[in-house]
Design a protein around this motif. Sequence first.
Motif, mmCIF file in Angstrom:
data_model
loop_
_atom_site.group_PDB
_atom_site.id
_atom_site.type_symbol
_atom_site.label_atom_id
_atom_site.label_comp_id
_atom_site.label_asym_id
_atom_site.label_seq_id
_atom_site.Cartn_x
_atom_site.Cartn_y
_atom_site.Cartn_z
ATOM 1 N N LYS A 213 26.530 76.522 4.658
ATOM 2 C CA LYS A 213 27.265 76.597 6.396
ATOM 3 C C LYS A 213 27.015 76.466 7.623
ATOM 4 O O LYS A 213 26.082 77.439 8.471
ATOM 5 N N ILE A 214 27.136 75.099 8.580
ATOM 6 C CA ILE A 214 26.110 74.896 9.573
ATOM 7 C C ILE A 214 26.878 75.296 10.939
ATOM 8 O O ILE A 214 28.809 75.263 10.574
ATOM 9 N N GLU A 215 26.560 75.831 12.073
ATOM 10 C CA GLU A 215 27.619 76.121 13.694
ATOM 11 C C GLU A 215 27.197 74.795 13.922
ATOM 12 O O GLU A 215 26.292 74.455 14.402
ATOM 13 N N LEU A 216 28.929 74.856 14.615
ATOM 14 C CA LEU A 216 29.109 73.438 15.016
ATOM 15 C C LEU A 216 29.751 74.055 16.416
ATOM 16 O O LEU A 216 30.017 74.732 16.473
ATOM 17 N N LYS A 217 29.101 72.882 17.767
ATOM 18 C CA LYS A 217 29.895 73.156 18.899
ATOM 19 C C LYS A 217 29.423 71.715 19.492
ATOM 20 O O LYS A 217 28.536 71.281 19.654
ATOM 21 N N PRO A 218 30.906 71.163 19.605
ATOM 22 C CA PRO A 218 32.029 71.382 18.847
ATOM 23 C C PRO A 218 32.504 71.664 17.891
ATOM 24 O O PRO A 218 31.715 70.846 17.445
ATOM 25 N N GLN A 219 32.899 72.573 17.449
ATOM 26 C CA GLN A 219 33.665 73.262 16.325
ATOM 27 C C GLN A 219 35.419 71.897 15.902
ATOM 28 O O GLN A 219 35.886 71.773 16.632
#
Length: 360
Positions: A213-219
């Motif tokens: 599970k990766i963190e994204l910005k923008p989501q």
Amino acid sequence: MTSIRHARRWATAVTAAAVLWSTGTAYADDVPGGTTKPPADKPSGGSANQNIYASATHSQIKVRQIKGPTSGKRGSLAPVDSNWKPPACWYEPVFTAEGLKEFVDKEDGNGDVGVHESWYGKRLWTDHYDDGKPETNFDDTQSTAPGYKNYNIGKKGYFWRSVAPDDTDPASWDCGRIMFWQDDNTVPKIPHAPTTKTLAEYAYDKVKIPDTKIELKPQGKSTVNLPTWVWLDKGTFQDVTVRAELPNTGLWAETTAKPVALHLEPGTDDAETYPASGDCTFKDDGSIGTPYKTGDADKTPPCGITYLRATSGEPYRLKASVTWQITWKGSGGTGGNNLPNGTFETTQDMNVQEIQSVNR
């Protein structure tokens, strides 16, 4: 080993069964590509007789995870070498002398003497393991297995038998010896005897990796020509170690999977990844990339994606796969990094919008 040879072995087993019908039946499995079918009444075993009936698929190896997360969504590693697979078969201790005699008396001699050979009838067992009658091994040369007197009772050691996690694998036919004796505290010096590497490979197949599970910005929704930042916080992924031990041999091995890289595939050719290879490496603290901060929108992320074309109805499928480096160590100072690395992949939807402008 050809299917013709296998069929010939089957015919030999049938002939032997006809001669021994009053005293017992020796049954040899058919093989992939053969033309004969095994009897429908071959026992399938059960928990009470698991050690003898389930020899083809149930190993005595004890496996436990000693490091890494044990909860949450997890899955198995996919070896980066698609040709690699864990060992197809090996031999391991299953009975003491007294234990084998007890089995034969209690079960009336119905069970497996190898991966692909079963004996049904007490006389077959007593002839070979009690009265010393030689038998034929189910191997390439159909070698002779010397018989035993009184099950070797009074001697220290174990009767060893072949095991194969998947007895439909053609390579499982390589373990063709019928159950044989090995003195205590020794491992037989024969092909397909277990080694610490055997246990390391067995443990590899039991490693369970946490979901990626990766963190994204923008989501959820990106903008054309603006970078999407990708990162993993430290501690999100931890090393996973699985220990495998084979009782009554002194053999053990621990296989460790360590996360080393995250690979991004945007789901479209109309995109750029950072780095260009799409491979983001783990830092010493176990993190990847850099978390997005306000004001970073126009900067190039150390790990991320820029989409060059908006989605139209269907989202892009972003694939994120973590590469796990595999090392192992075992009894007797053995170990190494000669097992293939593994990957674990997840996919998530990415919607990409056009930049909105206002004309005054």
